[in-house]
Motif scaffolding. Structure first.
Motif, PDB file in Angstrom:
ATOM      1  N   GLY A 137       1.879   2.723  -8.901  1.00 12.62           N
ATOM      2  CA  GLY A 137       0.793   3.599  -8.491  1.00 12.62           C
ATOM      3  C   GLY A 137       0.745   3.759  -6.983  1.00 12.62           C
ATOM      4  O   GLY A 137       1.618   3.276  -6.256  1.00 12.62           O
ATOM      5  N   THR A 138      -0.283   4.445  -6.509  1.00 11.62           N
ATOM      6  CA  THR A 138      -0.439   4.757  -5.094  1.00 11.62           C
ATOM      7  C   THR A 138      -1.741   4.161  -4.559  1.00 11.62           C
ATOM      8  O   THR A 138      -2.765   4.174  -5.253  1.00 11.62           O
ATOM      9  CB  THR A 138      -0.436   6.276  -4.876  1.00 11.62           C
ATOM     10  OG1 THR A 138       0.790   6.828  -5.344  1.00 11.62           O
ATOM     11  CG2 THR A 138      -0.597   6.622  -3.401  1.00 11.62           C
ATOM     12  N   VAL A 139      -1.690   3.648  -3.333  1.00 13.62           N
ATOM     13  CA  VAL A 139      -2.879   3.124  -2.669  1.00 13.62           C
ATOM     14  C   VAL A 139      -2.820   3.557  -1.209  1.00 13.62           C
ATOM     15  O   VAL A 139      -1.738   3.692  -0.625  1.00 13.62           O
ATOM     16  CB  VAL A 139      -2.961   1.583  -2.791  1.00 13.62           C
ATOM     17  CG1 VAL A 139      -1.827   0.917  -2.042  1.00 13.62           C
ATOM     18  CG2 VAL A 139      -4.297   1.066  -2.297  1.00 13.62           C
ATOM     19  N   THR A 140      -3.993   3.802  -0.609  1.00 12.62           N
ATOM     20  CA  THR A 140      -4.080   4.227   0.785  1.00 12.62           C
ATOM     21  C   THR A 140      -4.524   3.053   1.644  1.00 12.62           C
ATOM     22  O   THR A 140      -5.526   2.399   1.345  1.00 12.62           O
ATOM     23  CB  THR A 140      -5.078   5.386   0.942  1.00 12.62           C
ATOM     24  OG1 THR A 140      -4.656   6.481   0.128  1.00 12.62           O
ATOM     25  CG2 THR A 140      -5.150   5.845   2.400  1.00 12.62           C
ATOM     26  N   CYS A 141      -3.772   2.791   2.713  1.00 14.13           N
ATOM     27  CA  CYS A 141      -4.117   1.737   3.666  1.00 14.13           C
ATOM     28  C   CYS A 141      -4.803   2.380   4.866  1.00 14.13           C
ATOM     29  O   CYS A 141      -4.269   3.331   5.449  1.00 14.13           O
ATOM     30  CB  CYS A 141      -2.866   0.981   4.104  1.00 14.13           C
ATOM     31  SG  CYS A 141      -3.180  -0.324   5.315  1.00 14.13           S
ATOM     32  N   VAL A 142      -6.003   1.899   5.200  1.00 17.50           N
ATOM     33  CA  VAL A 142      -6.750   2.436   6.335  1.00 17.50           C
ATOM     34  C   VAL A 142      -6.851   1.376   7.414  1.00 17.50           C
ATOM     35  O   VAL A 142      -6.650   0.183   7.176  1.00 17.50           O
ATOM     36  CB  VAL A 142      -8.160   2.893   5.902  1.00 17.50           C
ATOM     37  CG1 VAL A 142      -8.072   3.997   4.877  1.00 17.50           C
ATOM     38  CG2 VAL A 142      -8.962   1.731   5.333  1.00 17.50           C
ATOM     39  N   VAL A 143      -7.172   1.805   8.628  1.00 17.65           N
ATOM     40  CA  VAL A 143      -7.259   0.893   9.759  1.00 17.65           C
ATOM     41  C   VAL A 143      -8.408  -0.074   9.557  1.00 17.65           C
ATOM     42  O   VAL A 143      -9.529   0.325   9.219  1.00 17.65           O
ATOM     43  CB  VAL A 143      -7.447   1.681  11.069  1.00 17.65           C
ATOM     44  CG1 VAL A 143      -7.592   0.731  12.247  1.00 17.65           C
ATOM     45  CG2 VAL A 143      -6.271   2.615  11.287  1.00 17.65           C
ATOM     46  N   ALA A 144      -8.145  -1.364   9.754  1.00 15.78           N
ATOM     47  CA  ALA A 144      -9.184  -2.383   9.598  1.00 15.78           C
ATOM     48  C   ALA A 144     -10.167  -2.307  10.759  1.00 15.78           C
ATOM     49  O   ALA A 144      -9.816  -1.912  11.875  1.00 15.78           O
ATOM     50  CB  ALA A 144      -8.564  -3.778   9.535  1.00 15.78           C
TER      51      ALA A 144
END
Length: 486
Positions: free
Chosen positions: A166-173
């Motif tokens: 699947g797909t997941v989005t990584c955002v800035v912590a």
């Protein structure tokens, strides 16, 4: 020779069984082995989050049921599998390791007809610090398979040693340096550098009203006593951090007057938190009508501003709106026009529409598979209402519940939900996801080529024997080696 051949083939079948949850292999034609001659396997795989920060843990939820439908030629006591989980950036191709090693042990192995084995795993994953923001494909990779201590990894085809999950989005912590010092039992606010504290109960409800008039004549907050303030883990919220956004994203349909970033992003409020933002008439585009100002929040996943139902106090130069989650909020004005538009009477604000959810674009691919092959099921869930809300999305196959999850969406926000499923029983399966229905079909594998009908039984047998010897030469070498060792 015959006994050694059966033991070797049995080990291959068990190896495929052991790594099923990780790679869900289909029959291996190269070695003429079909694990579904021995096992009936159902499985379901999904990711817990669609968006995560670097270092934030999320999980892969996997469940499988294995039933032996035919006695194995040779029994086995234990199968062990080691795998790793990585994420590949869809634009740059960079790879991040989400979990370096994860072990699964199947003991006892279901090797007699009627034996069953059920597996439910929640595998913790996390992007390492410094991961590049963006969309990633999550991939499971097979590292090691052993049967009763025998390493049979090489028996698994290379094409089956990895699978997309699947797909997941990584955002800035969020920067920990911006987090104010917190105290147990209190909600700590850092608003433009000013510290405030309000008592909060263990269930996340405020023990006193939260009322802040315009701090630095810019930002005001209001929340009634008893309102719930929760973080992403449904724990009492510890802090609120507000800072002015120096370079907010541009808006095609509006002019950003002032913008402020509110953290933590996944904070939730019930009822909503009232936000008041001031403005300076001198900052507005020329001839802009103050009564037409509004507050908008920025949807980072869609890359667009979302307008909120707002009220303008012209006398105090304040715009107010209600927020149920945190992001960047801004006072918006109509963009400058080449010629002034004709005056229009102000329209009274209407109350925001309640949350309303629509499930659409159900996709089931491929529509026809062989037993155990992976079927991708996806659909789009959208909140078409004017307020944030939560929707319970249920996946059913032939009327049986496979997965149920709570999905919270902001107004007009949408999210794609994806599952990976497999069935080894032949037949037609009906998929129901949020009221959308579809089907996929499991058909039997193509039968092996029969002997040449023009040949005599004796010549056909000789030809078949020669063909097997040529095809299984590696097997013969291994068996001869084992006999010499004995």
């Amino acid at each position: 020779m015959k006994q050694g051949n059966r033991a070797w083939r049995s080990a291959v079948v068990l190896a495929l069984l052991a790594c099923y949850v990780l790679v869900a292999p289909s029959p291996v034609s190269g070695i003429n082995i079909n694990p579904y001659d021995y096992f009936d396997v159902d499985y379901c795989i999904s990711l817990s989050n669609a968006e995560v920060e670097e270092g934030e843990e999320f999980s892969l939820e996997a469940s499988a049921q294995v039933k032996c439908i035919k006695d194995l030629p040779v029994g086995a006591n234990q199968a062990e599998v080691t795998g790793q989980f990585v994420a590949r950036h869809k634009e740059t191709g960079d790879t991040e390791v989400l979990r370096a090693a994860y072990d699964i042990t199947i003991s006892p192995v279901p090797d007699w007809k009627g034996d069953t084995y059920e597996l439910t795993e929640s595998i913790g994953l996390a992007f390492p610090e410094g991961s590049q923001p963006g969309d990633y494909e999550v991939v499971a990779e097979l590292v090691l398979v052993s049967i009763d201590g025998w390493d049979v990894t090489d028996l698994v085809p290379e094409s089956k040693k990895s699978v997309s999950l699947g797909t997941v989005t990584c955002v800035v912590a969020e920067d920990d340096e911006d987090v104010p010092e917190t105290l147990p039992g209190y909600l700590t606010l850092n608003v433009l550098g000013n510290i405030y504290r309000f008592e909060i109960r263990d269930d996340g409800s405020l023990a006193e009203p939260l009322e802040l008039s315009l701090v630095e004549d810019k930002v005001g907050l209001c929340l009634e006593e008893g309102a719930f303030c929760l973080d992403s883990d449904d724990e009492p919220l510890e802090y609120i951090y507000v800072v002015e956004e120096a370079d907010p994203p541009a808006c095609e349909d509006g002019f950003v007057v002032r913008a402020y970033e509110f953290r933590p992003r996944r904070a939730r409020f019930d009822p909503g938190l009232e936000i008041a933002l001031s403005y300076d008439v001198a900052e507005l585009p020329q001839d802009d009508d103050e009564e037409e100002l509004w507050i908008a929040c920025y949807d980072s996943s869609a890359g667009a501003w979302v307008s909120l139902e707002s009220e303008v106090d012209v006398a105090e130069s304040i715009v107010t709106a209600e927020a149920e989650h945190f992001t960047t909020f801004a006072v918006m004005a109509e963009p400058p026009a080449e010629s002034p538009p004709p005056p229009t009477p102000p329209t009274p604000p209407s109350p925001p529409a309640p949350a309303s959810f629509v499930v659409s674009n159900l996709s089931i691919t491929p529509g026809q598979v062989e037993p155990g092959q992976r079927v991708a099921i996806s659909a789009e869930l959208k909140n078409t209402g004017g307020t944030a809300g939560t929707y319970t999305l249920e996946l059913l196959i032939n009327g049986e519940l496979q997965d149920s999850r709570e999905i919270a969406l902001a107004p007009q926000e949408s999210q794609e939900v994806t599952y990976q499923v497999g069935r080894s029983g032949e037949g037609e399966y009906t998929v129901t996801l949020g009221g959308q229905t579809g089907k996929f079909t499991v058909v039997g594998a193509s039968p092996a080529d029969s002997a040449n009908p023009g040949s005599s039984p004796e010549s056909a047998s000789d030809s078949s024997l020669l063909s097997r010897l040529l095809r299984d030469w590696l097997l013969i070498v291994i068996v001869v080696f084992l006999l010499l060792c004995v």
